[in-house]
Design a protein around this motif. Structure first.
Motif, PDB file in Angstrom:
ATOM      1  N   ARG A 156       3.620   5.911  -5.555  1.00  0.00           N
ATOM      2  CA  ARG A 156       3.483   6.048  -7.009  1.00  0.00           C
ATOM      3  C   ARG A 156       2.408   7.081  -7.351  1.00  0.00           C
ATOM      4  O   ARG A 156       2.588   7.920  -8.242  1.00  0.00           O
ATOM      5  CB  ARG A 156       3.148   4.697  -7.641  1.00  0.00           C
ATOM      6  CG  ARG A 156       4.325   3.755  -7.752  1.00  0.00           C
ATOM      7  CD  ARG A 156       3.994   2.548  -8.639  1.00  0.00           C
ATOM      8  NE  ARG A 156       2.795   1.833  -8.223  1.00  0.00           N
ATOM      9  CZ  ARG A 156       2.781   0.807  -7.364  1.00  0.00           C
ATOM     10  NH1 ARG A 156       3.904   0.382  -6.828  1.00  0.00           N
ATOM     11  NH2 ARG A 156       1.652   0.206  -7.050  1.00  0.00           N
ATOM     12  N   GLU A 157       1.277   7.009  -6.639  1.00  0.00           N
ATOM     13  CA  GLU A 157       0.200   7.974  -6.882  1.00  0.00           C
ATOM     14  C   GLU A 157       0.659   9.395  -6.570  1.00  0.00           C
ATOM     15  O   GLU A 157       0.355  10.324  -7.319  1.00  0.00           O
ATOM     16  CB  GLU A 157      -1.023   7.641  -6.023  1.00  0.00           C
ATOM     17  CG  GLU A 157      -1.800   6.433  -6.493  1.00  0.00           C
ATOM     18  CD  GLU A 157      -3.004   6.138  -5.600  1.00  0.00           C
ATOM     19  OE1 GLU A 157      -3.379   7.002  -4.782  1.00  0.00           O
ATOM     20  OE2 GLU A 157      -3.559   5.039  -5.716  1.00  0.00           O
ATOM     21  N   GLU A 158       1.387   9.552  -5.472  1.00  0.00           N
ATOM     22  CA  GLU A 158       1.876  10.881  -5.105  1.00  0.00           C
ATOM     23  C   GLU A 158       2.833  11.420  -6.171  1.00  0.00           C
ATOM     24  O   GLU A 158       2.755  12.595  -6.546  1.00  0.00           O
ATOM     25  CB  GLU A 158       2.588  10.825  -3.752  1.00  0.00           C
ATOM     26  CG  GLU A 158       3.109  12.180  -3.299  1.00  0.00           C
ATOM     27  CD  GLU A 158       3.954  12.100  -2.064  1.00  0.00           C
ATOM     28  OE1 GLU A 158       4.008  13.103  -1.343  1.00  0.00           O
ATOM     29  OE2 GLU A 158       4.563  11.045  -1.802  1.00  0.00           O
ATOM     30  N   GLU A 214       2.899  10.645  -9.337  1.00  0.00           N
ATOM     31  CA  GLU A 214       2.106  10.963 -10.533  1.00  0.00           C
ATOM     32  C   GLU A 214       1.389  12.304 -10.372  1.00  0.00           C
ATOM     33  O   GLU A 214       1.382  13.130 -11.284  1.00  0.00           O
ATOM     34  CB  GLU A 214       1.098   9.843 -10.793  1.00  0.00           C
ATOM     35  CG  GLU A 214       0.261  10.024 -12.039  1.00  0.00           C
ATOM     36  CD  GLU A 214       1.066   9.920 -13.321  1.00  0.00           C
ATOM     37  OE1 GLU A 214       0.662  10.566 -14.312  1.00  0.00           O
ATOM     38  OE2 GLU A 214       2.091   9.225 -13.341  1.00  0.00           O
ATOM     39  N   LEU A 215       0.771  12.514  -9.205  1.00  0.00           N
ATOM     40  CA  LEU A 215       0.077  13.786  -8.957  1.00  0.00           C
ATOM     41  C   LEU A 215       1.055  14.950  -8.940  1.00  0.00           C
ATOM     42  O   LEU A 215       0.747  16.036  -9.458  1.00  0.00           O
ATOM     43  CB  LEU A 215      -0.685  13.718  -7.629  1.00  0.00           C
ATOM     44  CG  LEU A 215      -1.903  12.805  -7.612  1.00  0.00           C
ATOM     45  CD1 LEU A 215      -2.470  12.704  -6.200  1.00  0.00           C
ATOM     46  CD2 LEU A 215      -2.964  13.310  -8.576  1.00  0.00           C
ATOM     47  N   HIS A 216       2.233  14.735  -8.385  1.00  0.00           N
ATOM     48  CA  HIS A 216       3.249  15.786  -8.356  1.00  0.00           C
ATOM     49  C   HIS A 216       3.686  16.140  -9.784  1.00  0.00           C
ATOM     50  O   HIS A 216       3.839  17.310 -10.123  1.00  0.00           O
ATOM     51  CB  HIS A 216       4.444  15.328  -7.526  1.00  0.00           C
ATOM     52  CG  HIS A 216       5.537  16.336  -7.428  1.00  0.00           C
ATOM     53  ND1 HIS A 216       5.415  17.487  -6.692  1.00  0.00           N
ATOM     54  CD2 HIS A 216       6.767  16.384  -7.991  1.00  0.00           C
ATOM     55  CE1 HIS A 216       6.532  18.187  -6.799  1.00  0.00           C
ATOM     56  NE2 HIS A 216       7.355  17.538  -7.582  1.00  0.00           N
ATOM     57  N   LYS A 217       3.851  15.117 -10.606  1.00  0.00           N
ATOM     58  CA  LYS A 217       4.251  15.324 -12.000  1.00  0.00           C
ATOM     59  C   LYS A 217       3.171  16.096 -12.759  1.00  0.00           C
ATOM     60  O   LYS A 217       3.472  17.027 -13.508  1.00  0.00           O
ATOM     61  CB  LYS A 217       4.500  13.965 -12.659  1.00  0.00           C
ATOM     62  CG  LYS A 217       5.001  14.036 -14.070  1.00  0.00           C
ATOM     63  CD  LYS A 217       5.255  12.637 -14.602  1.00  0.00           C
ATOM     64  CE  LYS A 217       5.691  12.665 -16.048  1.00  0.00           C
ATOM     65  NZ  LYS A 217       5.900  11.319 -16.575  1.00  0.00           N
ATOM     66  N   GLU A 218       1.896  15.723 -12.569  1.00  0.00           N
ATOM     67  CA  GLU A 218       0.793  16.427 -13.225  1.00  0.00           C
ATOM     68  C   GLU A 218       0.712  17.883 -12.776  1.00  0.00           C
ATOM     69  O   GLU A 218       0.533  18.785 -13.591  1.00  0.00           O
ATOM     70  CB  GLU A 218      -0.537  15.729 -12.924  1.00  0.00           C
ATOM     71  CG  GLU A 218      -0.710  14.398 -13.606  1.00  0.00           C
ATOM     72  CD  GLU A 218      -1.993  13.704 -13.191  1.00  0.00           C
ATOM     73  OE1 GLU A 218      -2.871  14.360 -12.599  1.00  0.00           O
ATOM     74  OE2 GLU A 218      -2.122  12.493 -13.471  1.00  0.00           O
ATOM     75  N   ARG A 262       2.183   1.810  -3.485  1.00  0.00           N
ATOM     76  CA  ARG A 262       1.119   2.305  -4.358  1.00  0.00           C
ATOM     77  C   ARG A 262       0.872   3.793  -4.105  1.00  0.00           C
ATOM     78  O   ARG A 262       0.758   4.589  -5.038  1.00  0.00           O
ATOM     79  CB  ARG A 262      -0.165   1.511  -4.126  1.00  0.00           C
ATOM     80  CG  ARG A 262      -1.342   1.959  -4.994  1.00  0.00           C
ATOM     81  CD  ARG A 262      -2.623   1.206  -4.644  1.00  0.00           C
ATOM     82  NE  ARG A 262      -3.040   1.356  -3.253  1.00  0.00           N
ATOM     83  CZ  ARG A 262      -3.706   2.415  -2.777  1.00  0.00           C
ATOM     84  NH1 ARG A 262      -4.013   3.420  -3.571  1.00  0.00           N
ATOM     85  NH2 ARG A 262      -4.070   2.466  -1.503  1.00  0.00           N
ATOM     86  N   LEU A 263       0.811   4.174  -2.841  1.00  0.00           N
ATOM     87  CA  LEU A 263       0.563   5.576  -2.506  1.00  0.00           C
ATOM     88  C   LEU A 263       1.720   6.473  -2.952  1.00  0.00           C
ATOM     89  O   LEU A 263       1.496   7.608  -3.407  1.00  0.00           O
ATOM     90  CB  LEU A 263       0.322   5.733  -0.998  1.00  0.00           C
ATOM     91  CG  LEU A 263      -0.987   5.140  -0.494  1.00  0.00           C
ATOM     92  CD1 LEU A 263      -1.024   5.177   1.034  1.00  0.00           C
ATOM     93  CD2 LEU A 263      -2.177   5.873  -1.073  1.00  0.00           C
ATOM     94  N   GLU A 291       0.828  -1.204   0.000  1.00  0.00           N
ATOM     95  CA  GLU A 291       0.000   0.000   0.000  1.00  0.00           C
ATOM     96  C   GLU A 291       0.864   1.257   0.000  1.00  0.00           C
ATOM     97  O   GLU A 291       0.570   2.228  -0.695  1.00  0.00           O
ATOM     98  CB  GLU A 291      -0.931   0.003   1.212  1.00  0.00           C
ATOM     99  CG  GLU A 291      -1.893   1.182   1.219  1.00  0.00           C
ATOM    100  CD  GLU A 291      -2.850   1.162   2.395  1.00  0.00           C
ATOM    101  OE1 GLU A 291      -3.650   2.100   2.497  1.00  0.00           O
ATOM    102  OE2 GLU A 291      -2.791   0.212   3.211  1.00  0.00           O
ATOM    103  N   LYS A 292       1.944   1.230   0.747  1.00  0.00           N
ATOM    104  CA  LYS A 292       2.862   2.375   0.786  1.00  0.00           C
ATOM    105  C   LYS A 292       3.453   2.629  -0.600  1.00  0.00           C
ATOM    106  O   LYS A 292       3.520   3.772  -1.060  1.00  0.00           O
ATOM    107  CB  LYS A 292       3.979   2.122   1.791  1.00  0.00           C
ATOM    108  CG  LYS A 292       5.001   3.236   1.854  1.00  0.00           C
ATOM    109  CD  LYS A 292       6.131   2.894   2.805  1.00  0.00           C
ATOM    110  CE  LYS A 292       7.207   3.960   2.743  1.00  0.00           C
ATOM    111  NZ  LYS A 292       8.365   3.610   3.575  1.00  0.00           N
TER     112      LYS A 292
END
Length: 77
Positions: A38-40, A42-46, A35-36, A32-33
């Motif tokens: 990776r999501e962080e 991706e959001l930072h990149k966007e 995954r989170l 879970e860590k």
């Protein structure tokens, strides 16, 4: 003496089961860590991409040519 051995064996089994359960939980939390994170990322990149698009326009406006005053010889001296 036999009851003591049986009790100790049950205690070891409970401890083993608890250890296995904790290891399973650790594995789940690590996944879970990851995954989170990776999501962080991706959001930072966007967000960075959006900020850069807002800061640097695609087409820069052209500046009007600068007017320069020049001396004109309209008559002879």
């Amino acid at each position: 003496m036999i009851k003591n051995r049986e009790s100790a064996a049950r205690s070891r089994e409970r401890k083993q089961a608890y250890t296995v359960e904790l290891e399973s939980l650790v594995t789940q939390l690590e996944e879970e860590k990851a995954r989170l994170l990776r999501e962080e990322a991706e959001l930072h990149k966007e967000r960075f991409t959006q900020l850069m698009e807002n800061l640097i326009p695609v087409e820069e406006k052209r500046k009007p040519p600068r007017r320069v005053l020049r001396r004109v010889h309209s008559m002879q001296w």
